[in-house]
Scaffold this motif. Structure first.
Motif, PDB file in Angstrom:
ATOM      1  N   MET A  61       2.796  31.280  -5.729  1.00 54.19           N
ATOM      2  CA  MET A  61       1.649  32.103  -5.332  1.00 54.19           C
ATOM      3  C   MET A  61       2.101  33.513  -4.935  1.00 54.19           C
ATOM      4  N   ILE A  62       3.190  33.581  -4.178  1.00 50.89           N
ATOM      5  CA  ILE A  62       3.716  34.890  -3.763  1.00 50.89           C
ATOM      6  C   ILE A  62       4.229  35.672  -4.968  1.00 50.89           C
ATOM      7  N   LEU A  63       4.934  34.984  -5.869  1.00 53.95           N
ATOM      8  CA  LEU A  63       5.472  35.644  -7.059  1.00 53.95           C
ATOM      9  C   LEU A  63       4.363  36.139  -7.976  1.00 53.95           C
ATOM     10  N   GLY A  64       3.297  35.340  -8.108  1.00 50.83           N
ATOM     11  CA  GLY A  64       2.168  35.757  -8.931  1.00 50.83           C
ATOM     12  C   GLY A  64       1.567  37.056  -8.421  1.00 50.83           C
ATOM     13  N   PHE A  65       1.429  37.143  -7.098  1.00 52.04           N
ATOM     14  CA  PHE A  65       0.905  38.367  -6.484  1.00 52.04           C
ATOM     15  C   PHE A  65       1.863  39.534  -6.712  1.00 52.04           C
ATOM     16  N   LEU A  66       3.165  39.260  -6.586  1.00 47.59           N
ATOM     17  CA  LEU A  66       4.177  40.293  -6.784  1.00 47.59           C
ATOM     18  C   LEU A  66       4.166  40.800  -8.222  1.00 47.59           C
ATOM     19  N   GLY A  67       4.034  39.865  -9.181  1.00 48.88           N
ATOM     20  CA  GLY A  67       4.004  40.246 -10.593  1.00 48.88           C
ATOM     21  C   GLY A  67       2.774  41.062 -10.942  1.00 48.88           C
ATOM     22  N   CYS A  68       1.634  40.704 -10.369  1.00 47.52           N
ATOM     23  CA  CYS A  68       0.395  41.467 -10.610  1.00 47.52           C
ATOM     24  C   CYS A  68       0.540  42.902 -10.116  1.00 47.52           C
ATOM     25  N   CYS A  69       1.075  43.058  -8.908  1.00 45.12           N
ATOM     26  CA  CYS A  69       1.265  44.402  -8.346  1.00 45.12           C
ATOM     27  C   CYS A  69       2.271  45.204  -9.171  1.00 45.12           C
ATOM     28  N   GLY A  70       3.348  44.525  -9.604  1.00 47.82           N
ATOM     29  CA  GLY A  70       4.362  45.204 -10.406  1.00 47.82           C
ATOM     30  C   GLY A  70       3.821  45.683 -11.735  1.00 47.82           C
ATOM     31  N   ALA A  71       2.929  44.893 -12.346  1.00 45.82           N
ATOM     32  CA  ALA A  71       2.351  45.268 -13.633  1.00 45.82           C
ATOM     33  C   ALA A  71       1.367  46.425 -13.468  1.00 45.82           C
ATOM     34  N   VAL A  72       0.506  46.347 -12.465  1.00 40.02           N
ATOM     35  CA  VAL A  72      -0.516  47.378 -12.276  1.00 40.02           C
ATOM     36  C   VAL A  72       0.123  48.715 -11.877  1.00 40.02           C
ATOM     37  N   LYS A  73       1.077  48.669 -10.954  1.00 43.05           N
ATOM     38  CA  LYS A  73       1.702  49.893 -10.461  1.00 43.05           C
ATOM     39  C   LYS A  73       2.878  50.347 -11.324  1.00 43.05           C
ATOM     40  N   GLU A  74       3.236  49.518 -12.312  1.00 47.62           N
ATOM     41  CA  GLU A  74       4.379  49.811 -13.189  1.00 47.62           C
ATOM     42  C   GLU A  74       5.644  50.020 -12.360  1.00 47.62           C
ATOM     43  N   SER A  75       5.860  49.105 -11.422  1.00 45.61           N
ATOM     44  CA  SER A  75       7.003  49.200 -10.508  1.00 45.61           C
ATOM     45  C   SER A  75       8.174  48.396 -11.062  1.00 45.61           C
ATOM     46  N   ARG A  76       9.267  49.096 -11.388  1.00 45.85           N
ATOM     47  CA  ARG A  76      10.468  48.415 -11.898  1.00 45.85           C
ATOM     48  C   ARG A  76      11.069  47.501 -10.832  1.00 45.85           C
ATOM     49  N   CYS A  77      11.013  47.944  -9.575  1.00 44.63           N
ATOM     50  CA  CYS A  77      11.591  47.156  -8.477  1.00 44.63           C
ATOM     51  C   CYS A  77      10.877  45.817  -8.341  1.00 44.63           C
ATOM     52  N   MET A  78       9.552  45.851  -8.332  1.00 44.23           N
ATOM     53  CA  MET A  78       8.773  44.619  -8.204  1.00 44.23           C
ATOM     54  C   MET A  78       9.000  43.686  -9.395  1.00 44.23           C
ATOM     55  N   LEU A  79       9.053  44.269 -10.596  1.00 40.66           N
ATOM     56  CA  LEU A  79       9.252  43.458 -11.797  1.00 40.66           C
ATOM     57  C   LEU A  79      10.632  42.805 -11.801  1.00 40.66           C
ATOM     58  N   MET A  80      11.647  43.535 -11.343  1.00 41.89           N
ATOM     59  CA  MET A  80      12.992  42.964 -11.305  1.00 41.89           C
ATOM     60  C   MET A  80      13.083  41.858 -10.255  1.00 41.89           C
TER      61      MET A  80
END
Length: 235
Positions: A61-80
């Motif tokens: 659940m936490i990772l899903g939220f992290l992945g959504c934010c990383g995709a929307v904000k185009e954050s390399r840090c979050m995606l990694m």
């Protein structure tokens, strides 16, 4: 300088939203299995796999939220971070599956030991296990079984002492497959240990199905996140 593929970006977002939903489902099903098993008086040490799935569901659940934010904000840090955490979970799942296969015989031995301890509780006449005995009688009635391993013999002196209707076969026409005649009445034939073992096997099938489906989703998540990460890096 390249552009981030919009299709890839929103696919990653949708994927992670579904990933978050999967985490909710895993968490809910695992808690249901854990609670229902505890109500049957099964030793909690035998459900380490279920406890692990509860933790995995919460993490997903936490990772899903992290992945959504990383995709929307185009954050390399979050995606990694998403990629690394997902890879670690996949490795842990594979390790857990291997350990489960290796130590399967020890789990069965622990289950038989638990049954032996429970039989002693059924035969106790001190009143120490009165509440457990009452709950187990309800279990027998609900699942149409008697005793744990040897039927009515597991109750010892308590068989007629605690209740005259203990293990009473309530069918209008008792069949020989389900009931046997004892002491001028029909009682259930199947030991409850077999019922509990079947429920454990059914729960394991659910867990294995969830784990397999989750592994496929995780691999897709690794591919999506790394592809989007590379595109953002080129941008």
């Amino acid at each position: 300088m390249g552009e981030v593929n919009k299709c890839m970006k929103y696919s990653m977002f949708i994927f992670n939203f579904l990933f978050w939903v999967c985490g909710c489902i895993i968490l809910g099903v695992s808690i249901w299995i854990r609670v229902s098993s505890a109500q049957q008086g099964i030793d909690s040490s035998m459900f380490a796999g279920v406890n692990l799935l509860i933790a995995v569901g919460a993490i997903i659940m936490i990772l899903g939220f992290l992945g959504c934010c990383g995709a929307v904000k185009e954050s390399r840090c979050m995606l990694m971070l998403f990629f690394i955490a997902l890879l670690l979970i996949l490795i842990l799942q594979v390790t857990g599956g291997i350990l489960g296969a290796v130590y399967r015989s020890q789990v069965e031995t622990a289950f038989n030991l638990t049954l032996s301890t429970s039989v002693n509780a059924l035969q106790s006449t001190t009143g120490e296990y009165k509440e457990y005995q009452e709950e187990f009688q309800k279990f027998e009635k609900q699942f149409q079984c008697c005793g744990l391993t040897n039927g009515y013999k597991d109750w010892g002196e308590n068989f007629n002492k605690l209740s005259s209707n203990m293990c009473q076969c309530e069918l209008e026409k008792p069949s020989s497959d389900l009931c046997i005649r004892y002491d001028n009445r029909y009682i259930y034939k199947k030991p409850c240990g077999e019922v509990i073992m079947q429920q454990i096997k059914d729960s394991l099938i659910i867990i294995m199905g969830i784990a397999f489906g989750l592994a496929v989703v995780e691999i897709l998540g690794l591919v999506f996140s790394m592809s989007l990460y590379c595109q953002i890096r080129r941008k």
